[in-house]
Design an enzyme around this catalytic site. Structure first.
Site, PDB file in Angstrom:
ATOM      1  N   ASP A   1       9.333   6.886   5.100  1.00  0.00           N
ATOM      2  CA  ASP A   1       8.456   5.744   4.806  1.00  0.00           C
ATOM      3  C   ASP A   1       8.525   5.390   3.325  1.00  0.00           C
ATOM      4  O   ASP A   1       8.633   4.228   2.954  1.00  0.00           O
ATOM      5  CB  ASP A   1       6.994   6.072   5.161  1.00  0.00           C
ATOM      6  CG  ASP A   1       6.700   5.789   6.630  1.00  0.00           C
ATOM      7  OD1 ASP A   1       7.616   5.330   7.341  1.00  0.00           O
ATOM      8  OD2 ASP A   1       5.552   6.019   7.056  1.00  0.00           O
TER       9      ASP A   1
ATOM     10  N   ASP B   1       2.564   8.272  12.368  1.00  0.00           N
ATOM     11  CA  ASP B   1       3.465   7.172  12.092  1.00  0.00           C
ATOM     12  C   ASP B   1       3.485   6.196  13.266  1.00  0.00           C
ATOM     13  O   ASP B   1       3.886   6.547  14.377  1.00  0.00           O
ATOM     14  CB  ASP B   1       4.865   7.775  11.874  1.00  0.00           C
ATOM     15  CG  ASP B   1       5.838   6.742  11.369  1.00  0.00           C
ATOM     16  OD1 ASP B   1       5.419   5.914  10.536  1.00  0.00           O
ATOM     17  OD2 ASP B   1       6.991   6.746  11.808  1.00  0.00           O
TER      18      ASP B   1
ATOM     19  N   THR C   1       4.166  -0.561   9.861  1.00  0.00           N
ATOM     20  CA  THR C   1       4.289  -0.814  11.304  1.00  0.00           C
ATOM     21  C   THR C   1       2.919  -0.892  11.982  1.00  0.00           C
ATOM     22  O   THR C   1       2.689  -1.776  12.806  1.00  0.00           O
ATOM     23  CB  THR C   1       5.115   0.290  11.986  1.00  0.00           C
ATOM     24  OG1 THR C   1       4.612   1.545  11.584  1.00  0.00           O
ATOM     25  CG2 THR C   1       6.562   0.192  11.591  1.00  0.00           C
ATOM     26  N   THR C   2       2.032   0.026  11.626  1.00  0.00           N
ATOM     27  CA  THR C   2       0.711   0.022  12.248  1.00  0.00           C
ATOM     28  C   THR C   2      -0.007  -1.278  11.900  1.00  0.00           C
ATOM     29  O   THR C   2      -0.597  -1.935  12.762  1.00  0.00           O
ATOM     30  CB  THR C   2      -0.110   1.230  11.766  1.00  0.00           C
ATOM     31  OG1 THR C   2       0.724   2.375  11.779  1.00  0.00           O
ATOM     32  CG2 THR C   2      -1.316   1.460  12.642  1.00  0.00           C
TER      33      THR C   2
HETATM   34  P1  ADP Z   1       1.288   1.439   8.247  1.00  0.00           P
HETATM   35  O1  ADP Z   1       2.078   1.928   9.410  1.00  0.00           O
HETATM   36  O2  ADP Z   1       0.781   0.055   8.480  1.00  0.00           O
HETATM   37  O3  ADP Z   1       1.980   1.603   6.939  1.00  0.00           O
HETATM   38  P2  ADP Z   1      -0.503   3.520   7.310  1.00  0.00           P
HETATM   39  O4  ADP Z   1      -1.189   4.525   8.179  1.00  0.00           O
HETATM   40  O5  ADP Z   1       0.578   3.966   6.421  1.00  0.00           O
HETATM   41  O6  ADP Z   1      -0.034   2.342   8.248  1.00  0.00           O
HETATM   42  O7  ADP Z   1      -1.649   2.835   6.445  1.00  0.00           O
HETATM   43  C1  ADP Z   1      -1.396   1.805   5.557  1.00  0.00           C
HETATM   44  C2  ADP Z   1      -2.690   1.251   5.055  1.00  0.00           C
HETATM   45  O8  ADP Z   1      -3.448   2.221   4.341  1.00  0.00           O
HETATM   46  C3  ADP Z   1      -2.451   0.106   4.092  1.00  0.00           C
HETATM   47  O9  ADP Z   1      -3.330  -0.936   4.381  1.00  0.00           O
HETATM   48  C4  ADP Z   1      -2.747   0.744   2.748  1.00  0.00           C
HETATM   49  O10 ADP Z   1      -3.158  -0.197   1.781  1.00  0.00           O
HETATM   50  C5  ADP Z   1      -3.840   1.707   3.097  1.00  0.00           C
HETATM   51  N1  ADP Z   1      -3.996   2.768   2.101  1.00  0.00           N
HETATM   52  C6  ADP Z   1      -3.041   3.583   1.614  1.00  0.00           C
HETATM   53  N2  ADP Z   1      -3.550   4.442   0.690  1.00  0.00           N
HETATM   54  C7  ADP Z   1      -4.866   4.158   0.599  1.00  0.00           C
HETATM   55  C8  ADP Z   1      -5.958   4.697  -0.162  1.00  0.00           C
HETATM   56  N3  ADP Z   1      -5.794   5.702  -1.017  1.00  0.00           N
HETATM   57  N4  ADP Z   1      -7.186   4.161   0.024  1.00  0.00           N
HETATM   58  C9  ADP Z   1      -7.377   3.160   0.901  1.00  0.00           C
HETATM   59  N5  ADP Z   1      -6.395   2.620   1.656  1.00  0.00           N
HETATM   60  C10 ADP Z   1      -5.157   3.092   1.507  1.00  0.00           C
HETATM   61 MG    MG Z   2       2.496   3.364   5.935  1.00  0.00          MG
END
Ligand code: ADP
Ligand code: MG
Length: 525
Positions: A384, A63, A96-97
């Site tokens: 989240d 996270d 956030t990331t």
């Molecule tokens: P954040 O803190 O930004 O939410 P995450 O590690 O949760 O970071 O990653 C979010 C990213 O991962 C988003 O760009 C989302 O669209 C992408 N994502 C989520 N599920 C999938 C998936 N099954 N395949 C590809 N990308 C995905």
């Molecule tokens: Mg996320």
């Protein structure tokens, strides 16, 4: 004497100054380093980080905001970037990331423009134009939410986290919880998370009420109370100990007995007060004296002691009970109501469930997992998902993920930049290219070639509206059809906050650091 020297004379001795080009580059570098540090956690194939704090406490997480919160950074610009993550977390609870990586990339591209002698205010103006346009496009492309997309939002939020395997089960629970609460209530304030190790994540469940991680204080108290009348008591149910308060010396044995009798009588009186209010459940924030426990048990009352303050306020909201500080004043009106209060064995421990509450429909997700690290990370994943649901329910608009949205924005902004002229055009173009950092990072984290992936995505954009990347195969997918769905608000907030911080950092041309640790130095001397 140069202008700078004369300015430095005005500053206290020991302070440091960094200005002009130097300050700007140092700030950009610091911001880029923070973004770099969390890049590898983005997306479903992102890696986890193990954080060890100064006390040796270990957190394993994926996270972004948790990592940034624990990172001990000194540099002021790096701190500003971390603020972005916090704002993102507070406003929408996810993304956030993404926001931090985007801010880092905007600054990296800005650096290239600075090298071409483009003034920071021009870059910042171009970035602002681009952000306004991006939000306009986001609103246009977003889709209306429905039942299925709500479930998909939860699942997407939990993808790539430690609890991924149980994401369908957890999503079902989360949606059930959201359905219980009123439309205008914030899920993050009405759905609580209680964690307990000793079972698998799939055994997590929803309780329609509140869970206290407390057992009843006395073995002979009833295990179950129907139609509970709950007293919330903030003060201890005991006589203040003479040891800690004041010392009285009693030498005459008869007087000692008198004294003990008096104490017993006082406790009895306090308990009688509680009983006469009509309470059959007593939740006390402080301790309950053994003798008091005995009298409470004799009256058939269920009691818990040393309950957390936060739990006390949850209970007050849920049951309508008013917290009582002076037990002598307690009345029927202070009591709250719940259909059922009972003690439940969870794993090795006993917990108290307060269900079917009268006033507000609060609920608790009991998160299980084999170790505390798993339970904690699952808790963060659920938070989240709750954040994403909250963000979605604000306007009922969603977009598709897996870089589909960022690719649409990038393409549209490149087109928009053609309408502009001169140096602003370059800045908008740079903004458009910065958005490509999201597909690139998702690809890199999945061990795919970022350039190949980007080329494939671009080639498919005209055929598929939500062309995204399948991180497992590297192929282009229709993210919408695959159910990779995210709230519109998470994306708009990521654009706004990353642009704001990048611009703020760009416009700083002077960093003045006051001397730190002045006091400790004096002590050393
Ligand atoms: P954040 O803190 O930004 O939410 P995450 O590690 O949760 O970071 O990653 C979010 C990213 O991962 C988003 O760009 C989302 O669209 C992408 N994502 C989520 N599920 C999938 C998936 N099954 N395949 C590809 N990308 C995905
Ligand atoms: Mg996320």
């Amino acid at each position: 004497m140069t202008n700078n020297d004369s300015q430095n004379y005005m500053m206290p001795e020991g302070s440091q100054r960094n200005n002009g080009r130097n300050a700007q580059r140092m700030n950009i570098l610091a911001a880029k380093l923070v973004a770099e540090a969390i890049r590898t956690t983005l997306g479903p194939k992102g890696m986890d980080k193990m954080l060890v704090d100064s006390l040796g406490e270990v957190i394993v997480t994926n996270d972004g905001v948790t990592i940034l919160r624990e990172m001990d950074v000194e540099h002021p610009a790096a701190k500003m970037i971390i603020e972005v993550a916090k704002t993102q977390e507070e406003e929408v609870g996810d993304g956030t990331t993404t926001a931090v990586i985007l801010a880092g990339e905007l600054l990296k591209k800005a650096e290239e423009l600075l090298d071409k002698k483009i003034h920071p205010t021009v870059i910042s103006k171009g970035y602002k134009l681009a952000a306004i346009k991006a939000i306009e496009i986001l609103n246009k492309i977003s889709e209306d939410v429905d039942e299925t997309s709500l479930r998909k939002i939860c699942e997407t939020a939990m993808t790539g986290k430690g609890s991924e395997d149980a994401k369908e089960h957890l999503s079902k629970i989360i949606l059930e919880a959201v359905k219980l609460i009123d439309k205008n209530e914030d899920p993050r304030e009405t759905i609580f998370i209680e964690k307990k190790t000793g079972a698998s994540i799939s055994e997590s469940k929803l309780i329609k009420g509140i869970i206290l991680d407390k057992e009843k204080t006395h073995g002979s108290m009833p295990k179950t109370i129907q139609n509970a009348k709950i007293a919330l008591i903030e003060s201890p149910i005991e006589i203040k100990s003479t040891e800690t308060d004041s010392k009285i010396s009693i030498t005459d044995p008869e007087r000692i007995q008198q004294f003990l009798d008096m104490e017993e009588k006082m406790i009895k009186n306090i308990v009688l007060k509680i009983i006469s209010s009509g309470a059959n459940v007593v939740i006390c924030q402080k301790g309950i004296d053994e003798l008091a426990q005995h009298y409470l048990q004799k009256a058939g009352i269920y009691a818990c002691r040393r309950v957390k303050k936060s739990d006390m306020s949850k209970l007050s909201k849920a049951t309508g009970a008013k917290s009582v500080t002076d037990i002598q004043e307690i009345t029927k009106e202070d009591l709250g109501e719940a259909g059922l209060v009972h003690e439940v064995k969870v794993g090795e421990d006993f917990m108290t469930y307060i269900e079917n509450c009268q006033t507000s429909k609060l609920s608790t997700i009991l998160v299980r997992g084999s170790t505390s690290h798993i339970v904690d990370e699952a808790g963060r994943a659920i938070e989240d998902a709750l954040g994403d649901l909250t963000a979605t329910l604000k306007n009922n608009k969603v977009v598709a993920g897996a870089a589909a949205t960022e690719m649409i924005l990038s393409k549209s902004l490149a087109e928009y930049s053609e309408e502009l002229s001169g140096r602003e055009q370059l800045a908008v173009k740079a903004y458009s290219e910065s958005l490509e950092i999201i597909p690139k990072t998702l690809a890199e984290n999945a061990g795919l070639d970022p350039i190949d992936v980007l080329t494939e995505l671009k080639a498919n954009q005209s055929k598929i509206k939500w062309a995204g990347i399948d991180v497992y195969t590297g192929k282009v997918i229709d993210s919408w059809k695959e159910g990779i769905i995210e709230p519109l608000n998470v994306k708009t907030q990521a654009i706004t906050s990353s642009t704001d911080v990048a611009n703020m950092i760009l416009r700083i041309d002077d960093v003045i650091l006051a001397e730190t640790n002045k006091e400790s130095k004096n002590i050393d001397e």
